[in-house]
Design a protein around this motif. Structure first.
Motif, PDB file in Angstrom:
ATOM      1  N   UNK A  97       0.822  -1.082  -0.097  1.00 21.85           N
ATOM      2  CA  UNK A  97       0.077  -0.064  -0.188  1.00 21.85           C
ATOM      3  C   UNK A  97       0.839   1.002  -0.018  1.00 21.85           C
ATOM      4  N   UNK A  98       0.915   1.997  -1.171  1.00 24.16           N
ATOM      5  CA  UNK A  98       1.703   3.259  -1.308  1.00 24.16           C
ATOM      6  C   UNK A  98       0.887   4.357  -1.233  1.00 24.16           C
ATOM      7  N   UNK A  99       1.144   5.412  -0.649  1.00 27.11           N
ATOM      8  CA  UNK A  99       0.488   6.900  -0.808  1.00 27.11           C
ATOM      9  C   UNK A  99       1.156   7.339  -2.140  1.00 27.11           C
ATOM     10  N   UNK A 100       0.648   8.483  -2.309  1.00 28.22           N
ATOM     11  CA  UNK A 100       0.962   9.258  -3.719  1.00 28.22           C
ATOM     12  C   UNK A 100       2.382   9.616  -3.744  1.00 28.22           C
ATOM     13  N   UNK A 101       2.970  10.043  -2.567  1.00 29.84           N
ATOM     14  CA  UNK A 101       4.708  10.429  -2.684  1.00 29.84           C
ATOM     15  C   UNK A 101       5.358   9.093  -2.760  1.00 29.84           C
ATOM     16  N   UNK A 102       4.904   7.945  -2.037  1.00 37.23           N
ATOM     17  CA  UNK A 102       5.549   6.739  -2.067  1.00 37.23           C
ATOM     18  C   UNK A 102       5.643   6.160  -3.650  1.00 37.23           C
ATOM     19  N   UNK A 103       4.481   6.339  -4.130  1.00 37.45           N
ATOM     20  CA  UNK A 103       4.307   5.993  -5.786  1.00 37.45           C
ATOM     21  C   UNK A 103       5.213   6.630  -6.469  1.00 37.45           C
ATOM     22  N   UNK A 104       5.284   7.976  -6.236  1.00 39.18           N
ATOM     23  CA  UNK A 104       6.321   8.682  -7.281  1.00 39.18           C
ATOM     24  C   UNK A 104       7.787   8.505  -7.131  1.00 39.18           C
ATOM     25  N   UNK A 105       8.061   8.382  -5.768  1.00 41.15           N
ATOM     26  CA  UNK A 105       9.441   7.824  -5.422  1.00 41.15           C
ATOM     27  C   UNK A 105       9.728   6.425  -5.997  1.00 41.15           C
ATOM     28  N   UNK A 106       8.841   5.553  -5.896  1.00 46.35           N
ATOM     29  CA  UNK A 106       9.043   4.058  -6.450  1.00 46.35           C
ATOM     30  C   UNK A 106       8.969   4.210  -8.228  1.00 46.35           C
ATOM     31  N   UNK A 107       8.263   5.195  -8.567  1.00 48.60           N
ATOM     32  CA  UNK A 107       8.436   5.356 -10.050  1.00 48.60           C
ATOM     33  C   UNK A 107       9.477   5.625 -10.538  1.00 48.60           C
ATOM     34  N   UNK A 108      10.058   6.595  -9.937  1.00 49.31           N
ATOM     35  CA  UNK A 108      11.342   7.306 -10.127  1.00 49.31           C
ATOM     36  C   UNK A 108      12.476   6.173  -9.951  1.00 49.31           C
ATOM     37  N   UNK A 109      12.394   5.385  -8.549  1.00 50.49           N
ATOM     38  CA  UNK A 109      13.401   4.537  -8.691  1.00 50.49           C
ATOM     39  C   UNK A 109      13.269   3.015  -9.520  1.00 50.49           C
ATOM     40  N   UNK A 110      12.112   2.770  -9.804  1.00 49.67           N
ATOM     41  CA  UNK A 110      12.284   1.694 -10.777  1.00 49.67           C
ATOM     42  C   UNK A 110      12.498   1.947 -12.113  1.00 49.67           C
TER      43      UNK A 110
END
Length: 96
Positions: free
Chosen positions: A18-31
């Motif tokens: 379960x990722x919030x929007x900030x985590x989602x964006x960070x994961x998008x950049x890292x992945x």
């Protein structure tokens, strides 16, 4: 390769995260960064590189399997917290 937020949501769903929007964006950049590095590696010409399973000359170090006498029962059970005859006594693991 830039991942879309929807692709990251799908990966998070598959990983049961379960990722919030900030985590989602960070994961998008890292992945996306990880996938960019993989693309760089895939571009390398390795046709003349032999297939390698081990890069060092390590081999398994084993001793000769020789039959020897066992430890005497009293020595084996000397530090046992509880014993029953010639056996270790332990709490039951399975219920009957």
């Amino acid at each position: 390769m830039s991942l879309t937020p929807e692709q990251v949501r799908q990966v998070a769903h598959l990983a049961r995260l379960k990722l919030d929007e900030d985590e989602m964006e960070r994961m998008r950049l890292q992945l996306s960064s990880i996938l960019d590095h993989i693309e760089m590696l895939q571009a390398i010409d390795v046709t003349d590189v032999p297939i390698t399973a081990q890069v060092t000359d390590l081999t398994n170090v084993t001793r000769i399997d020789a039959v020897t006498s066992s430890l005497p029962v009293d020595a084996a059970l000397a530090n046992a917290p509880d014993r029953q005859g010639d056996y270790f006594r332990v709490k039951a693991v399975f219920e009957e």
